[in-house]
Design a protein around this motif. Structure first.
Motif, PDB file in Angstrom:
ATOM      1  N   ASN A  88       1.356  -0.672 -15.143  1.00  0.00           N
ATOM      2  CA  ASN A  88       0.525  -1.717 -15.653  1.00  0.00           C
ATOM      3  C   ASN A  88      -0.504  -2.552 -14.669  1.00  0.00           C
ATOM      4  O   ASN A  88      -1.679  -2.650 -14.858  1.00  0.00           O
ATOM      5  CB  ASN A  88       1.552  -2.794 -16.370  1.00  0.00           C
ATOM      6  N   GLU A  89      -0.043  -2.466 -13.232  1.00  0.00           N
ATOM      7  CA  GLU A  89      -1.031  -2.938 -12.280  1.00  0.00           C
ATOM      8  C   GLU A  89      -1.926  -1.959 -12.183  1.00  0.00           C
ATOM      9  O   GLU A  89      -2.976  -2.305 -12.137  1.00  0.00           O
ATOM     10  CB  GLU A  89      -0.061  -2.976 -10.975  1.00  0.00           C
ATOM     11  N   TRP A  90      -1.802  -0.674 -12.179  1.00  0.00           N
ATOM     12  CA  TRP A  90      -2.750   0.350 -11.965  1.00  0.00           C
ATOM     13  C   TRP A  90      -3.809   0.347 -13.057  1.00  0.00           C
ATOM     14  O   TRP A  90      -5.091   0.208 -12.769  1.00  0.00           O
ATOM     15  CB  TRP A  90      -2.187   1.620 -11.748  1.00  0.00           C
ATOM     16  N   ALA A  91      -3.407   0.142 -14.087  1.00  0.00           N
ATOM     17  CA  ALA A  91      -4.397   0.273 -15.402  1.00  0.00           C
ATOM     18  C   ALA A  91      -5.266  -0.916 -15.311  1.00  0.00           C
ATOM     19  O   ALA A  91      -6.310  -0.794 -16.012  1.00  0.00           O
ATOM     20  CB  ALA A  91      -3.486   0.391 -16.737  1.00  0.00           C
ATOM     21  N   LEU A  92      -4.729  -1.961 -15.041  1.00  0.00           N
ATOM     22  CA  LEU A  92      -5.372  -3.341 -15.063  1.00  0.00           C
ATOM     23  C   LEU A  92      -6.312  -3.520 -13.740  1.00  0.00           C
ATOM     24  O   LEU A  92      -6.927  -4.543 -13.608  1.00  0.00           O
ATOM     25  CB  LEU A  92      -4.302  -4.575 -15.201  1.00  0.00           C
ATOM     26  N   SER A  96      -2.916  -5.143  -5.464  1.00  0.00           N
ATOM     27  CA  SER A  96      -2.325  -5.977  -4.135  1.00  0.00           C
ATOM     28  C   SER A  96      -1.462  -5.006  -3.426  1.00  0.00           C
ATOM     29  O   SER A  96      -1.267  -5.152  -2.057  1.00  0.00           O
ATOM     30  CB  SER A  96      -1.654  -7.100  -4.322  1.00  0.00           C
ATOM     31  N   LYS A  97      -1.071  -3.771  -4.034  1.00  0.00           N
ATOM     32  CA  LYS A  97      -0.087  -2.954  -3.510  1.00  0.00           C
ATOM     33  C   LYS A  97      -0.995  -1.678  -2.765  1.00  0.00           C
ATOM     34  O   LYS A  97      -1.778  -1.454  -3.584  1.00  0.00           O
ATOM     35  CB  LYS A  97       0.849  -2.444  -4.240  1.00  0.00           C
ATOM     36  N   GLY A 101      -3.674   0.427  -5.085  1.00  0.00           N
ATOM     37  CA  GLY A 101      -5.148   0.424  -4.451  1.00  0.00           C
ATOM     38  C   GLY A 101      -5.701   1.891  -4.434  1.00  0.00           C
ATOM     39  O   GLY A 101      -6.902   2.252  -4.605  1.00  0.00           O
ATOM     40  N   VAL A 102      -4.831   2.566  -3.685  1.00  0.00           N
ATOM     41  CA  VAL A 102      -5.402   4.433  -3.615  1.00  0.00           C
ATOM     42  C   VAL A 102      -5.413   4.601  -4.919  1.00  0.00           C
ATOM     43  O   VAL A 102      -6.689   5.417  -5.110  1.00  0.00           O
ATOM     44  CB  VAL A 102      -4.374   4.985  -2.678  1.00  0.00           C
ATOM     45  N   VAL A 103      -4.646   4.874  -5.934  1.00  0.00           N
ATOM     46  CA  VAL A 103      -4.789   5.549  -7.118  1.00  0.00           C
ATOM     47  C   VAL A 103      -5.777   4.786  -8.084  1.00  0.00           C
ATOM     48  O   VAL A 103      -6.485   5.773  -8.504  1.00  0.00           O
ATOM     49  CB  VAL A 103      -3.373   5.644  -7.857  1.00  0.00           C
ATOM     50  N   ALA A 104      -5.994   3.610  -7.716  1.00  0.00           N
ATOM     51  CA  ALA A 104      -6.882   2.922  -8.574  1.00  0.00           C
ATOM     52  C   ALA A 104      -8.267   3.532  -8.087  1.00  0.00           C
ATOM     53  O   ALA A 104      -9.386   3.882  -8.816  1.00  0.00           O
ATOM     54  CB  ALA A 104      -7.066   1.438  -8.302  1.00  0.00           C
ATOM     55  N   GLU A 105      -8.586   3.640  -6.735  1.00  0.00           N
ATOM     56  CA  GLU A 105      -9.861   4.072  -6.158  1.00  0.00           C
ATOM     57  C   GLU A 105      -9.838   5.653  -6.409  1.00  0.00           C
ATOM     58  O   GLU A 105     -11.240   6.024  -6.569  1.00  0.00           O
ATOM     59  CB  GLU A 105      -9.754   3.936  -4.757  1.00  0.00           C
ATOM     60  N   ALA A 106      -8.875   6.254  -6.550  1.00  0.00           N
ATOM     61  CA  ALA A 106      -8.837   7.742  -6.827  1.00  0.00           C
ATOM     62  C   ALA A 106      -9.614   7.940  -8.076  1.00  0.00           C
ATOM     63  O   ALA A 106     -10.229   9.128  -8.150  1.00  0.00           O
ATOM     64  CB  ALA A 106      -7.536   8.377  -6.727  1.00  0.00           C
ATOM     65  N   ILE A 107      -9.514   7.228  -9.056  1.00  0.00           N
ATOM     66  CA  ILE A 107     -10.255   7.414 -10.348  1.00  0.00           C
ATOM     67  C   ILE A 107     -11.708   7.514 -10.211  1.00  0.00           C
ATOM     68  O   ILE A 107     -12.315   8.549 -10.588  1.00  0.00           O
ATOM     69  CB  ILE A 107      -9.987   6.120 -11.239  1.00  0.00           C
ATOM     70  N   GLY A 108     -12.347   6.545  -9.307  1.00  0.00           N
ATOM     71  CA  GLY A 108     -13.653   6.580  -9.006  1.00  0.00           C
ATOM     72  C   GLY A 108     -14.212   7.694  -8.069  1.00  0.00           C
ATOM     73  O   GLY A 108     -15.086   8.116  -8.003  1.00  0.00           O
ATOM     74  N   LYS A 109     -13.317   8.275  -7.082  1.00  0.00           N
ATOM     75  CA  LYS A 109     -13.473   8.921  -6.267  1.00  0.00           C
ATOM     76  C   LYS A 109     -13.299  10.448  -6.914  1.00  0.00           C
ATOM     77  O   LYS A 109     -13.383  11.613  -6.254  1.00  0.00           O
ATOM     78  CB  LYS A 109     -12.535   9.104  -4.743  1.00  0.00           C
ATOM     79  N   SER A 132      -1.583   0.885 -21.107  1.00  0.00           N
ATOM     80  CA  SER A 132      -1.680   1.160 -19.860  1.00  0.00           C
ATOM     81  C   SER A 132      -1.767   2.629 -19.753  1.00  0.00           C
ATOM     82  O   SER A 132      -2.667   3.301 -19.012  1.00  0.00           O
ATOM     83  CB  SER A 132      -0.948   0.642 -18.810  1.00  0.00           C
ATOM     84  N   VAL A 133      -0.824   3.362 -20.423  1.00  0.00           N
ATOM     85  CA  VAL A 133      -0.726   4.713 -20.199  1.00  0.00           C
ATOM     86  C   VAL A 133      -1.980   5.342 -20.959  1.00  0.00           C
ATOM     87  O   VAL A 133      -2.567   6.262 -20.361  1.00  0.00           O
ATOM     88  CB  VAL A 133       0.302   5.386 -20.902  1.00  0.00           C
ATOM     89  N   ASP A 134      -2.508   4.788 -22.010  1.00  0.00           N
ATOM     90  CA  ASP A 134      -3.848   5.046 -22.677  1.00  0.00           C
ATOM     91  C   ASP A 134      -4.957   5.011 -21.887  1.00  0.00           C
ATOM     92  O   ASP A 134      -6.074   6.113 -21.707  1.00  0.00           O
ATOM     93  CB  ASP A 134      -4.115   4.463 -23.882  1.00  0.00           C
TER      94      ASP A 134
END
Length: 180
Positions: A88-92, A96-97, A101-109, A132-134
């Motif tokens: 849920n944190e990742w999808a939203l 802060s973790k 942060g790395v996997v959220a940025e990995a989407i854009g990279k 969130s999964v979707d």
């Protein structure tokens, strides 16, 4: 050599991470391990051995500004186990973790990312989890959940067949094999 970032949350399968690292190394991958702060606390006594096994520092916190990165760039990321909270944190986009942060940025990279949740059936019934999964799937993350991935168990129980690490490693194999 393929560099795999292996990330884990505080769910019981994270206790098996040393065997997963060895399986990745057997495939010829350079494995860098990062954990949520809670997972790092669970594995605190094992962290020196995990660092020796990977040849890299185990990370659970962001580095300080100006500090050099201790890891090579990722070719692929595997986030398993990924808890209800982490998914849920990742999808939203709540970063802060370090691992989120790395996997959220990995989407854009556009770094190929595989995620396999580890949630019980009570958490899986929460409407935000499916949103969130979707959202992660729509962003290009290969989420191994339901058929062909992790199937939730009843609260307080573990699946008899164990956490399907083999599915996660096969999904990473597919990414690595598809690289030019």
């Amino acid at each position: 050599m393929t560099t795999l970032y292996l990330f884990g949350s505080a769910a019981p399968p994270v206790l098996e991470v040393a065997e997963v690292i060895k399986a990745g190394q057997h495939r010829g991958w350079d494995v860098c391990l990062a954990l949520t702060p809670a997972a790092a606390r669970w594995l605190e006594a094992d962290l020196p051995a995990l660092e020796e096994l990977t040849g890299h520092p185990v990370r659970s916190e962001y580095k300080l500004p100006g500090e050099p990165d201790a890891w090579p760039p990722a070719d692929v990321i595997l986030f398993a186990p990924a808890t209800f909270n982490t998914v849920n944190e990742w999808a939203l986009g709540l970063t802060s973790k370090f691992v989120v942060g790395v996997v959220a940025e990995a989407i854009g990279k556009e770094i190929p990312t595989v995620a396999m949740p580890c949630v019980n059936s009570a958490y899986a019934r929460h409407p935000q989890f499916h949103r969130s999964v979707d959202a992660l799937r729509a962003s290009g993350v290969n989420v191994l959940y339901s058929e062909g991935g992790f199937v939730p168990n009843r609260p307080g129980e573990r699946p008899q067949e164990g956490y399907p690490w083999h599915l996660a490693l096969e999904a990473v194999d597919a990414v690595v094999g598809a690289r030019p």
